[in-house]
Each structure stands twice: as structure tokens, then as C-alpha cells.
Design a protein around this motif. Structure first.
Motif, PDB file in Angstrom:
ATOM      1  N   THR A 124     -37.960  14.683  61.424  1.00 59.39           N
ATOM      2  CA  THR A 124     -37.355  13.382  61.137  1.00 59.39           C
ATOM      3  C   THR A 124     -36.884  13.309  59.691  1.00 59.39           C
ATOM      4  N   GLN A 125     -37.616  13.928  58.777  1.00 60.24           N
ATOM      5  CA  GLN A 125     -37.179  13.946  57.385  1.00 60.24           C
ATOM      6  C   GLN A 125     -35.889  14.742  57.229  1.00 60.24           C
ATOM      7  N   ILE A 126     -35.805  15.871  57.914  1.00 60.54           N
ATOM      8  CA  ILE A 126     -34.589  16.682  57.849  1.00 60.54           C
ATOM      9  C   ILE A 126     -33.406  15.899  58.404  1.00 60.54           C
ATOM     10  N   LEU A 127     -33.605  15.237  59.537  1.00 65.23           N
ATOM     11  CA  LEU A 127     -32.523  14.441  60.120  1.00 65.23           C
ATOM     12  C   LEU A 127     -32.139  13.278  59.220  1.00 65.23           C
ATOM     13  N   LEU A 128     -33.119  12.674  58.574  1.00 69.54           N
ATOM     14  CA  LEU A 128     -32.829  11.579  57.655  1.00 69.54           C
ATOM     15  C   LEU A 128     -32.006  12.076  56.471  1.00 69.54           C
ATOM     16  N   TYR A 129     -32.409  13.203  55.890  1.00 73.26           N
ATOM     17  CA  TYR A 129     -31.636  13.765  54.787  1.00 73.26           C
ATOM     18  C   TYR A 129     -30.217  14.115  55.221  1.00 73.26           C
ATOM     19  N   LEU A 130     -30.076  14.692  56.405  1.00 73.31           N
ATOM     20  CA  LEU A 130     -28.741  15.028  56.899  1.00 73.31           C
ATOM     21  C   LEU A 130     -27.903  13.772  57.115  1.00 73.31           C
ATOM     22  N   LEU A 131     -28.517  12.723  57.649  1.00 76.12           N
ATOM     23  CA  LEU A 131     -27.801  11.464  57.849  1.00 76.12           C
ATOM     24  C   LEU A 131     -27.338  10.891  56.518  1.00 76.12           C
ATOM     25  N   LEU A 132     -28.235  10.838  55.546  1.00 75.50           N
ATOM     26  CA  LEU A 132     -27.879  10.253  54.254  1.00 75.50           C
ATOM     27  C   LEU A 132     -26.857  11.108  53.502  1.00 75.50           C
ATOM     28  N   MET A 133     -26.981  12.421  53.589  1.00 80.15           N
ATOM     29  CA  MET A 133     -25.988  13.280  52.931  1.00 80.15           C
ATOM     30  C   MET A 133     -24.617  13.109  53.568  1.00 80.15           C
ATOM     31  N   ALA A 166     -29.604   4.079  61.965  1.00 81.23           N
ATOM     32  CA  ALA A 166     -30.988   4.438  62.292  1.00 81.23           C
ATOM     33  C   ALA A 166     -31.861   3.226  62.575  1.00 81.23           C
ATOM     34  N   GLY A 167     -31.373   2.036  62.310  1.00 82.78           N
ATOM     35  CA  GLY A 167     -32.156   0.831  62.554  1.00 82.78           C
ATOM     36  C   GLY A 167     -33.319   0.715  61.579  1.00 82.78           C
ATOM     37  N   ASP A 168     -34.357   0.044  62.008  1.00 80.19           N
ATOM     38  CA  ASP A 168     -35.526  -0.141  61.153  1.00 80.19           C
ATOM     39  C   ASP A 168     -36.257   1.166  60.895  1.00 80.19           C
ATOM     40  N   ASN A 169     -35.970   2.176  61.692  1.00 79.04           N
ATOM     41  CA  ASN A 169     -36.604   3.476  61.482  1.00 79.04           C
ATOM     42  C   ASN A 169     -36.232   4.066  60.128  1.00 79.04           C
ATOM     43  N   LEU A 170     -35.056   3.741  59.615  1.00 78.12           N
ATOM     44  CA  LEU A 170     -34.627   4.283  58.330  1.00 78.12           C
ATOM     45  C   LEU A 170     -35.599   3.878  57.229  1.00 78.12           C
TER      46      LEU A 170
END
Length: 117
Positions: A21-30, A105-109
Motif C-alpha cells: 500500500t505504501q508503494i502504491l501510495l507513492y506511485l499515486l502521489l508521484m 484514494a478516498g479516506d484511505n489516503l
């Protein structure tokens, strides 16, 4: 082919789900950050072409003539933000990036961001 590689990775290098999930979050934000940066209306970025098509023809011609100074402006903005702490990039990129990330990502972000700290 790609699914096979991912399957092998998951099978032999299975990591805790938080890391994925951290990797996906970083990819989303990048991805959001690069997309928003590209929309800044400074030549040679794509935002300048959008602005050029919106402007009236005479103004667009003047704007096009300033295009050769675009890379210098981009470098100055980045340097000013890094060394003078002006907050220009925060206003242009970071805040919209997090709001768009929240949209996708909704509130999950926000929960994932709290895990990263």
C-alpha cells in the motif's frame, strides 16, 4: 508475462500488505505530482500549450515569443522554493496533489499517509 512476474514476486518475495500500500501510495502521489507539474503554464510544459490555445491570437503570439525563457523560469521557481522557502511549489503542486489523491484514494489516503510518518 507481467502477471507471471508479479505472481513469482508475490510467491517468493511476499511482503506485508502495508509495504504494497505504501508503494502504491507513492506511485499515486508521484504520478499526480508529475501530471500537475506538467500542467503548469510555463513553456515547454504542456500547460503552456493549453494556455496558448485559450488566449486570444495576439496575446498567444506574445506568450509564444516568451517561450524561450520558460526553462529558466522553471529552474528559478524550483531554486526559489528550495532555498528561499517561498512555498510556490506547495501552492502549485502539493496541495492540489493531496486533494486529487484524496479524490482517487478516498479516506484511505489520509490513513496511509499517517502510516508513512
Amino acid at each position: 508475462s507481467a502477471a507471471f512476474v508479479v505472481g513469482l514476486f508475490i510467491r517468493y518475495f511476499l511482503l506485508p500488505w502495508q509495504i504494497y500500500t505504501q508503494i502504491l501510495l507513492y506511485l499515486l502521489l508521484m504520478n499526480l505530482g508529475l501530471g500537475l507539474f506538467n500542467l503548469i503554464p510555463i513553456p515547454p510544459l504542456d500547460g503552456s500549450h493549453i494556455l496558448e490555445n485559450i488566449l486570444p491570437p495576439k496575446t498567444a503570439e506574445k506568450f509564444r515569443s516568451l517561450g524561450r525563457y520558460g526553462p529558466i523560469v522553471i529552474i528559478l521557481v524550483v531554486l526559489l522554493d528550495n532555498y528561499a522557502h517561498t512555498g510556490i511549489l506547495n501552492a502549485i503542486l502539493i496541495y492540489p496533489m493531496f486533494h486529487l489523491g484524496h479524490l482517487f484514494a478516498g479516506d484511505n489516503l489520509w490513513r496511509l499517509l499517517s502510516l508513512l510518518r
